[in-house]
Design an enzyme around this catalytic site. Structure first.
Site, PDB file in Angstrom:
ATOM      1  N   SER A  77      30.243  25.510 -22.831  1.00  0.00           N
ATOM      2  CA  SER A  77      28.940  26.050 -23.245  1.00  0.00           C
ATOM      3  C   SER A  77      29.006  27.554 -23.438  1.00  0.00           C
ATOM      4  CB  SER A  77      27.875  25.688 -22.207  1.00  0.00           C
ATOM      5  OG  SER A  77      28.085  26.360 -20.987  1.00  0.00           O
TER       6      SER A  77
ATOM      7  N   GLY B 219      32.402  21.739 -18.628  1.00  0.00           N
ATOM      8  CA  GLY B 219      31.133  21.808 -19.355  1.00  0.00           C
ATOM      9  C   GLY B 219      30.626  23.237 -19.444  1.00  0.00           C
ATOM     10  N   TYR B 220      30.680  23.948 -18.337  1.00  0.00           N
ATOM     11  CA  TYR B 220      30.215  25.336 -18.308  1.00  0.00           C
ATOM     12  C   TYR B 220      31.075  26.202 -19.232  1.00  0.00           C
ATOM     13  CZ  TYR B 220      28.736  29.838 -16.400  1.00  0.00           C
ATOM     14  OH  TYR B 220      28.239  31.119 -16.259  1.00  0.00           O
ATOM     15  N   ALA B 221      32.404  26.053 -19.135  1.00  0.00           N
ATOM     16  CA  ALA B 221      33.297  26.852 -19.976  1.00  0.00           C
ATOM     17  C   ALA B 221      33.041  26.569 -21.458  1.00  0.00           C
ATOM     18  CB  ALA B 221      34.756  26.561 -19.614  1.00  0.00           C
TER      19      ALA B 221
END
Length: 550
Positions: free
Chosen positions: A140, A136-138
């Site tokens: 975003s 999810g972080y990557a």
């Protein structure tokens, strides 16, 4: 907070917003107002659209002219991709992407009306990489990298710059888990030439630059602030096992009866220092000795500061009975501090450490140290390289299996600084001379013998015969002093008219006589001639042995 303070010190009034920012009296507000600037606090939940729009309506009404927008909100949730739940994904995308799009769009409308604006997004190294356990972080941060370019493409002509900053590995709450994991922490630090985690303050200059007129012709760019992070090179590696070496050194001290060991750590941040510290702590733990953090001294590159810190430690911790210096510079400092305090080594404090110093045997008392097996490292690296050359088209996944990373173990030299008995006089004796201009000297310092075999040659009609005779002469000299090839720590070889065929013969003969696993640090030099007539090879060696180790 650091970015807000730096912008304020550059002349900006600051509007701050987060989910839990205090209505007044926050640390950031106090710091900004101390600089003579104004601070306007707001709260907004970036996972809630209503909360975001409520904030935007209020801030646009109260501040119709906003010149700079820093999109710095971010969150991270870790789980492997196959286990990454929907709620993790939704939360991260809401905070890191959706909220920032909405805020930029709305504040950007004001900037378009005003004809000027500076927008800076906080990206990430994962804007370019996939990362591990953070899909999810990557996603975003990858989206933010494209989003800022999209804004730039439309708004650049309206005197609005839209750029991003990609921080490297910064010491924040988001990275605490990585820093707490010894293996991940060490792996990350190994990729950072700066050899340390960045601090939030390291980012402030880049934010101010991209918010100022100095960057007016920079648009759609992502500036990395990462200490020079090097991407992992897909290649087999030859490394030394610093963790195991430190473990063995600490274990040796414990077997000598030491209970309270001061560990001098040459850095809190480098991969090497972290592994050595872990090895030391593991040895203590396995021997049921409580780890006393007061005995772990994190040193710096400043010699004066290190001397003062060690002096303070030894004067406040009266029952320290050993010092483990994790670098040779700290070893020398340990000798100096102990001498200045009137502490006898090894009678009162035993000393051990990492060092490749050739003078280790000549310190008084001689220095018990872990030395890196330079020859073995080079030898293994060459083998790996030749294998990869032989199979240049092999798929790397297979290469990993066939070549692998090789780990060599540093060598622990048992010298006087850890002994229980130490003599104080030095004796020197000359052994019988070998052929040519040879001479062997034995120096006894305390309970340590150092054997110098200098200028040794051998008889023979050809190079191989002379080489074999020379090695046998060295063996004889060593044995007469009570040593063997395994005690040799350094060997220098001089070959007349050096060429590949001769070095191949030399290596083959050396392996036959010395054994493949007993190679010391070694230097081979090509020369035009030797002083000894008709000699084609000359070898000198240094060996160290300890007398009465117990």
């Amino acid at each position: 907070m650091d970015v807000a303070i730096e912008l304020a010190s550059s002349g900006a009034d600051v509007i701050g917003v987060s989910a839990n920012l205090a209505a007044s009296g926050s640390d950031v507000q106090i710091a900004v107002e101390k600089l003579g600037r104004k601070f306007y606090p707001y709260q907004a939940d970036f996972t809630n659209r209503d909360s975001i729009y409520a904030f935007l309506n209020k801030v646009k009404e109260e501040h119709p002219k906003i010149d700079i927008l820093i999109n710095n909100a971010g969150h991270i949730l870790r789980k492997p991709a196959a286990e990454h739940p929907d709620e993790y994904w939704d939360t991260i995308i809401d905070i890191n992407l959706n909220a920032q799009f909405i805020i930029t769009r709305e504040i950007g409308k004001q900037m378009l009306t005003n004809g000027y604006g500076k927008i800076v997004f906080t990206c990430s190294l994962l804007s370019f990489q996939g990362g591990i356990n953070v899909p999810g972080y990557a996603a975003s941060k990858g989206a933010i990298a494209s989003l800022l370019k999209a804004f730039c493409n439309e708004w650049a002509k309206h005197n609005i710059t839209v750029n991003g900053i990609a921080p490297g590995y910064i010491a924040t709450d988001n990275t605490q888990m990585l820093r707490d994991d010894p293996d991940r922490n060490a792996a990350i630090l190994a990729r950072i030439p700066a050899n340390k985690w960045g601090q939030p303050s390291d980012l402030t200059g880049a934010f101010v630059f991209l918010s100022s007129p100095a960057s007016d012709y920079i648009n759609g760019t992502i500036l990395t602030v990462d200490g020079g992070v090097c991407e992992e090179i897909e290649a087999a590696k030859v490394t030394t096992d610093n963790k195991t070496a430190a473990h063995q050194a600490t274990q040796y001290l414990l077997e000598k009866g030491c209970k309270k060991i001061a560990f001098l750590n040459f850095s809190e941040f480098t991969a090497t220092s972290i592994k050595r510290k872990i090895g030391h702590i593991d040895a203590l733990t396995q021997n049921n000795i409580e780890v006393d953090t007061a005995l772990i001294l994190n040193c710096s590159t400043n010699k004066k500061e290190n001397i003062e810190a060690l002096t303070h430690l030894l004067t406040t911790q009266k029952d320290v009975d050993a010092i483990f210096a994790s670098s040779e510079n700290l070893s020398i400092i340990s000798y100096q501090v102990c001498e200045s305090l009137g502490i006898n080594i090894p009678q009162q404090i035993k000393l051990i450490g990492f060092s490749n110093m050739t003078l280790a045997a000549h310190l008084n008392p001689s220095f018990t140290c872990i030395t890196q097996p330079a020859f073995e490292i080079g030898n293994e690296a060459a083998k790996v390289l030749f294998k990869s050359i032989e199979k240049p088209h092999i798929d790397y996944s297979d290469t990993l299996i066939q070549l692998n990373s090789t780990i060599t173990l540093p060598i622990l030299l048992f010298l006087s600084s850890c002994s229980n008995k130490v003599q104080t006089h030095i004796q020197k004796e000359f052994l019988h001379a070998g052929s040519g201009y040879s001479k062997a000297v034995v120096i006894t310092n305390g309970n340590t013998k150092t054997i110098y075999v200098a200028g040794l040659t051998g008889d023979g009609e050809d190079f191989e015969t002379q080489t074999r005779a020379t090695f046998n002469n060295i063996k004889t000299e060593l044995e007469s002093a009570g040593a063997t090839f395994k005690d040799v720590i350094k060997m220098n070889t001089y070959i007349v008219n050096y060429k590949t065929e001769l070095i191949d013969i030399f290596r083959r003969v050396r392996k036959e006589i010395m054994g493949e696993k007993e190679m010391p640090a070694s230097t081979v030099v090509g020369v035009q001639a030797l002083a000894a007539k008709d000699k084609m090879i000359e070898i000198e060696a240094i060996a160290i042995i300890e007398i009465n180790q117990k």
